[in-house]
Design a protein around this motif. Structure first.
Motif, PDB file in Angstrom:
ATOM      1  N   ARG A  78     -10.609 -44.457  62.040  1.00  8.74           N
ATOM      2  CA  ARG A  78     -11.258 -43.508  61.137  1.00  8.74           C
ATOM      3  C   ARG A  78     -12.658 -44.033  60.853  1.00  8.74           C
ATOM      4  O   ARG A  78     -12.860 -45.237  60.728  1.00  8.74           O
ATOM      5  CB  ARG A  78     -10.455 -43.347  59.846  1.00  8.74           C
ATOM      6  CG  ARG A  78     -11.097 -42.470  58.780  1.00  8.74           C
ATOM      7  CD  ARG A  78     -10.167 -42.258  57.602  1.00  8.74           C
ATOM      8  NE  ARG A  78      -9.113 -41.312  57.948  1.00  8.74           N
ATOM      9  CZ  ARG A  78      -9.188 -39.998  57.794  1.00  8.74           C
ATOM     10  NH1 ARG A  78     -10.296 -39.453  57.286  1.00  8.74           N
ATOM     11  NH2 ARG A  78      -8.184 -39.223  58.128  1.00  8.74           N
ATOM     12  N   VAL A  79     -13.623 -43.136  60.766  1.00 11.82           N
ATOM     13  CA  VAL A  79     -15.019 -43.502  60.536  1.00 11.82           C
ATOM     14  C   VAL A  79     -15.384 -43.201  59.087  1.00 11.82           C
ATOM     15  O   VAL A  79     -14.959 -42.175  58.532  1.00 11.82           O
ATOM     16  CB  VAL A  79     -15.948 -42.730  61.498  1.00 11.82           C
ATOM     17  CG1 VAL A  79     -17.409 -42.997  61.189  1.00 11.82           C
ATOM     18  CG2 VAL A  79     -15.628 -43.085  62.938  1.00 11.82           C
ATOM     19  N   LEU A  80     -16.142 -44.081  58.478  1.00  8.19           N
ATOM     20  CA  LEU A  80     -16.687 -43.828  57.147  1.00  8.19           C
ATOM     21  C   LEU A  80     -18.102 -43.274  57.305  1.00  8.19           C
ATOM     22  O   LEU A  80     -18.976 -43.935  57.869  1.00  8.19           O
ATOM     23  CB  LEU A  80     -16.722 -45.112  56.327  1.00  8.19           C
ATOM     24  CG  LEU A  80     -17.414 -45.018  54.953  1.00  8.19           C
ATOM     25  CD1 LEU A  80     -16.712 -44.007  54.050  1.00  8.19           C
ATOM     26  CD2 LEU A  80     -17.485 -46.390  54.284  1.00  8.19           C
ATOM     27  N   VAL A  81     -18.323 -42.050  56.832  1.00  9.43           N
ATOM     28  CA  VAL A  81     -19.645 -41.423  56.875  1.00  9.43           C
ATOM     29  C   VAL A  81     -20.169 -41.337  55.443  1.00  9.43           C
ATOM     30  O   VAL A  81     -19.609 -40.622  54.616  1.00  9.43           O
ATOM     31  CB  VAL A  81     -19.592 -40.021  57.501  1.00  9.43           C
ATOM     32  CG1 VAL A  81     -20.979 -39.368  57.480  1.00  9.43           C
ATOM     33  CG2 VAL A  81     -19.060 -40.084  58.937  1.00  9.43           C
ATOM     34  N   VAL A  82     -21.217 -42.079  55.161  1.00  4.17           N
ATOM     35  CA  VAL A  82     -21.850 -42.058  53.847  1.00  4.17           C
ATOM     36  C   VAL A  82     -23.079 -41.168  53.961  1.00  4.17           C
ATOM     37  O   VAL A  82     -24.014 -41.476  54.709  1.00  4.17           O
ATOM     38  CB  VAL A  82     -22.241 -43.481  53.394  1.00  4.17           C
ATOM     39  CG1 VAL A  82     -22.911 -43.436  52.021  1.00  4.17           C
ATOM     40  CG2 VAL A  82     -21.010 -44.379  53.366  1.00  4.17           C
ATOM     41  N   SER A  83     -23.071 -40.059  53.251  1.00  2.00           N
ATOM     42  CA  SER A  83     -24.116 -39.044  53.415  1.00  2.00           C
ATOM     43  C   SER A  83     -25.008 -38.976  52.191  1.00  2.00           C
ATOM     44  O   SER A  83     -24.546 -39.131  51.050  1.00  2.00           O
ATOM     45  CB  SER A  83     -23.460 -37.674  53.653  1.00  2.00           C
ATOM     46  OG  SER A  83     -24.423 -36.635  53.623  1.00  2.00           O
ATOM     47  N   ASP A  84     -26.281 -38.727  52.442  1.00  2.00           N
ATOM     48  CA  ASP A  84     -27.211 -38.445  51.345  1.00  2.00           C
ATOM     49  C   ASP A  84     -27.578 -36.968  51.313  1.00  2.00           C
ATOM     50  O   ASP A  84     -28.532 -36.571  50.650  1.00  2.00           O
ATOM     51  CB  ASP A  84     -28.470 -39.295  51.488  1.00  2.00           C
ATOM     52  CG  ASP A  84     -29.252 -38.981  52.764  1.00  2.00           C
ATOM     53  OD1 ASP A  84     -28.735 -38.215  53.607  1.00  2.00           O
ATOM     54  OD2 ASP A  84     -30.374 -39.501  52.918  1.00  2.00           O
ATOM     55  N   GLY A  85     -26.824 -36.146  52.042  1.00  2.00           N
ATOM     56  CA  GLY A  85     -27.117 -34.722  52.125  1.00  2.00           C
ATOM     57  C   GLY A  85     -28.154 -34.372  53.162  1.00  2.00           C
ATOM     58  O   GLY A  85     -28.511 -33.196  53.314  1.00  2.00           O
ATOM     59  N   GLY A  86     -28.642 -35.370  53.903  1.00  2.00           N
ATOM     60  CA  GLY A  86     -29.655 -35.125  54.921  1.00  2.00           C
ATOM     61  C   GLY A  86     -29.056 -34.652  56.224  1.00  2.00           C
ATOM     62  O   GLY A  86     -27.840 -34.727  56.443  1.00  2.00           O
ATOM     63  N   PRO A  87     -29.901 -34.183  57.143  1.00  2.00           N
ATOM     64  CA  PRO A  87     -29.400 -33.594  58.384  1.00  2.00           C
ATOM     65  C   PRO A  87     -28.827 -34.604  59.362  1.00  2.00           C
ATOM     66  O   PRO A  87     -27.973 -34.258  60.174  1.00  2.00           O
ATOM     67  CB  PRO A  87     -30.635 -32.904  58.965  1.00  2.00           C
ATOM     68  CG  PRO A  87     -31.794 -33.677  58.398  1.00  2.00           C
ATOM     69  CD  PRO A  87     -31.378 -34.080  57.021  1.00  2.00           C
ATOM     70  N   ALA A  88     -29.275 -35.864  59.335  1.00  2.00           N
ATOM     71  CA  ALA A  88     -28.841 -36.822  60.347  1.00  2.00           C
ATOM     72  C   ALA A  88     -27.371 -37.203  60.176  1.00  2.00           C
ATOM     73  O   ALA A  88     -26.593 -37.170  61.129  1.00  2.00           O
ATOM     74  CB  ALA A  88     -29.736 -38.060  60.312  1.00  2.00           C
TER      75      ALA A  88
END
Length: 710
Positions: free
Chosen positions: A38-48
């Motif tokens: 499982r991957v942890l994706v930490v997002s700042d709401g940006g497109p990348a």
């Protein structure tokens, strides 16, 4: 959108102690940690970060998303990242994706926890879009580098990239430039810092120089590995679509749930029949419902034997097979009109094994409501009580069964469970017919239909219609009523020009979905200069998105000027120029595409419901899924499943579906995949000053529209 990047001080011994984990990797499988797939994706709401999440979604790779913009998000602390299961240390994520190399405030305990976690378990980190600076192994752009637009840049995969995670690419990574007025791509190009353990994987020339600057590279430091990406992107842009596979393969070490391939299938409708021709004076199609009151004289378009020879030769030269979607009445009517002669049918039947064949109903009858075509647009006829008048079950049965019987009588190699109705009729069509013909589902059952085509532009989701599952197809903007380029461009101008420019004004009436042309296209050059590149770009975008849905054109487009081929050549030749030989276009027939989509839907449902458990211990991968839910996985070459070969080779790896009965599935990795990549010994690093803001141009937050029709 701008983000400030900061680093924090690392005190390694204290970090590892805080996690309560062993001080280094275990040396034997009996004590090796369990790493969940499982991957942890930490997002700042940006497109990348959203683009990487979209890639994981499309492939079916499980991930957990933490949105830094939400106040109710979980804290990324030692307990969130790791624990113990059955006495064995467990890393809950096999990779970490961050918006940049450090999206947290100075002194953040969350970055401290992530750093310790990555060191302890050799977990790689993707910096989705970060500023080039020494903290990521790169010189700042002002030291002989570059920061700014890279629209239209042609980047290159390095030798290290081709021998590593981007080996499925042939070398070139072209950046889109779809609009001269919109900034679509922004990047920092820079060389590695002297002495840094930094390996560029994708780089481009610094403008005005011959120097190369990194766009994607691996930085090894302090016991950690980071994939440093210094250009911003969204999930639709070609440059990301080309590199997305490699980003996932790098962060997972080539061991992950889910699978991704590049698909392309083309259905050619109305074979054996003729298609009505666009009238450039009337701006409608005589013989079809768009010419009010039966105006004009029909001038049908129909293939010739020479067109069949051309199609066969084209297929052979591209290693590609067309799906011919046929109407038997077209041949029968032609023979009746010409004393039994029909050279086209004779040729197609003689060459039948060169193609795949799909039932398109006998006479291409409309199978929804009974149409009132005395008005434009047409409407559904109604009964005395106001209810809709539906085409009967007997008529639908006749159209399906008669066409199938005719095809079998001439030896067409059919899959009888596949069906494409004329104009996808019988299915709902808004606004005139908001529901399916209630007689359609019983007829599909009568005739053993399991896969039914729908139009992706109006019915995109796979759904059940009686016993059949729909398969949506992408309509190409190569018109059914055009055999010549001048006709195609004339109709295109009519549809996509404003009333003031002599067009229909439809583009003005529907601004949310359609954009008007800035000026009508030249009828002599507009097709090759504008329409072909546009349609090629759209179709190739589908191919690069792990999307198996077929595209459809019409037999008229293979006749006369053969206007379909420039687009098809653009897609296939363009693809071949981008990808290595071990990553071919996958060309499936209709039922196989339907099965692929059906499996994906079941897998996605199981993942979202939390019913999948998967982990790796040493050289063993274990997956538990509900019975009847096939498991997609991508593993290194040489991997096996219960001692037998696993999957099929694609893009330098093995991937495929494995049936599950509900018991645990066990895969064994080759020895070459079991050793963690070497990283330098862990050392403390000093607190760094905040990095400059990373730019995000307007055009990168969403897909830059393809004009006139996205």
């Amino acid at each position: 959108m701008k983000r400030t990047i900061r680093t924090t001080a690392l005190t390694v011994g204290a970090l590892i102690g805080a996690l309560g984990l062993p001080a280094g990797p275990a040396q034997a499988d009996t004590t090796a940690p369990r790493v969940d797939l499982r991957v942890l994706v930490v997002s700042d709401g940006g497109p990348a970060t959203d683009a990487i999440a979209a890639e994981l979604d499309a492939a079916g790779t499980p991930y957990t998303k933490v949105d830094l913009t939400r106040s109710d998000r979980p804290a990324i602390d030692p307990g969130f990242l790791a624990d113990t299961v059955d006495g064995r240390p467990r890393a809950r994520f096999q990779a970490v994706v961050l918006p940049n190399d450090n999206p947290f405030a100075a002194g953040s305990s969350e970055m401290t926890a992530l750093t310790a976690y990555e060191k302890t378990y050799a977990i790689p980190q993707v910096d989705a879009y970060t500023y080039a600076r020494p903290q990521v192994g790169l010189q700042v752009p002002t030291s002989g580098g570059y920061s700014g637009s890279v629209d239209g840049t042609r980047a290159q995969v390095t030798a290290a990239g081709r021998s590593g995670p981007f080996g499925y690419l042939d070398g070139a990574v072209p950046f889109e430039d779809n609009s001269p007025t919109v900034g679509e791509s922004y990047a920092y190009l820079s060389a590695p810092v002297a002495g840094a353990d930094f390996t560029p994987y994708v780089q481009a020339t610094v403008p005005g120089t011959t120097r190369q600057g990194s766009l994607v590279g691996e930085y090894r430091h302090d016991g950690r590995r980071e994939l440093v990406v210094t250009f911003v992107y969204n999930q639709y842009q070609q440059q990301f679509r080309l590199l997305a596979r490699g980003i996932v393969e790098w962060m997972t070490g080539g061991v992950h749930l889910g699978a991704s391939r590049n698909y392309f299938a083309v259905h050619v409708d109305d074979v054996f029949a003729a298609d009505d021709r666009w009238d450039t004076q009337l701006n409608c199609t005589p013989g079809d419902v768009d010419c009010a009151g039966g105006a004009g004289t029909p001038h049908p378009i129909r293939m010739t034997p020479a067109d069949v020879d051309y199609a066969t030769a084209w297929q052979n030269s591209h290693g590609f097979t067309l799906d011919l979607v046929y109407n038997g009445a077209g041949s029968v009517d032609q023979r009746e009109d010409d004393n039994g002669a029909d050279p086209l049918s004779d040729k197609l039947i003689a060459d039948r094994d060169q193609f795949r064949w799909v039932n398109h109903t006998y006479s291409h009858a409309f199978l929804g409501c009974e149409q009132n075509v005395t008005v434009v647009p047409w409407t559904c006829q109604t009964n005395a009580d106001g209810s809709t008048k539906w085409v009967s079950r007997a008529t639908i049965d006749y159209e399906i069964a008669t066409n199938r019987a005719w095809g079998q009588s001439v030896g067409l190699p059919l899959q009888t469970e596949e069906l494409v109705t004329g104009e996808h009729s019988g299915l709902r069509i808004l606004p005139q017919q908001p529901q399916d013909n209630p007689n359609l589902a019983p007829s599909l059952a009568d005739d053993g239909v399991k896969w039914l085509a729908s139009d992706n532009s109006r019915d995109p989701e796979q759904r059940q219609v009686g016993p059949a599952t729909t398969l949506s197809r992408y309509p190409m903007n190569v018109f059914y009523n055009a055999g010549r380029t001048a006709e195609q461009v004339d109709e295109y101008n009519w549809l996509y020009s404003s009333r003031a420019q002599g067009g229909s004004g439809v583009c003005e009436d529907n601004p949310a979905t359609t954009t008007c042309l800035p000026a009508p296209l030249n009828t002599a050059t507009g097709y090759s200069d504008y329409i072909v590149p546009l349609e090629t770009r759209i179709a190739l975008g589908h191919v690069l998105s792990n999307d198996p849905k077929p595209h459809f054109i019409h037999q008229s487009n293979l006749a006369e000027d053969r206007i379909a081929y420039p687009v098809l050549n653009g897609v296939l030749d363009g693809y071949d120029a981008l990808f290595a030989a071990d990553t071919p276009v996958v060309n499936l027939r209709m039922k196989d595409i339907g099965t692929e989509l059906q499996r994906r839907a079941a897998w996605k449902s199981a993942v979202q419901a939390g019913r999948i458990t998967a982990y790796r211990i040493g050289d063993t991968v274990t997956v538990q899924s509900p019975g009847g839910t096939a498991v997609p996985a991508t593993l290194p070459s040489g991997s096996t499943y219960v001692g037998n070969a696993f999957g099929t080779a694609y893009a330098g790896a093995l991937s495929g579906w494995t049936a599950s009965s509900g018991t645990a599935l066990t895969f064994t990795l080759p020895a070459s995949a079991t050793a963690a990549p070497a990283v330098p010994a862990a050392t403390a690093t000093a607190t760094a000053a905040p990095a400059p803001d990373t730019e995000v141009p307007t055009g990168v937050t969403e897909q830059v529209p393809y004009t006139p029709d996205s």
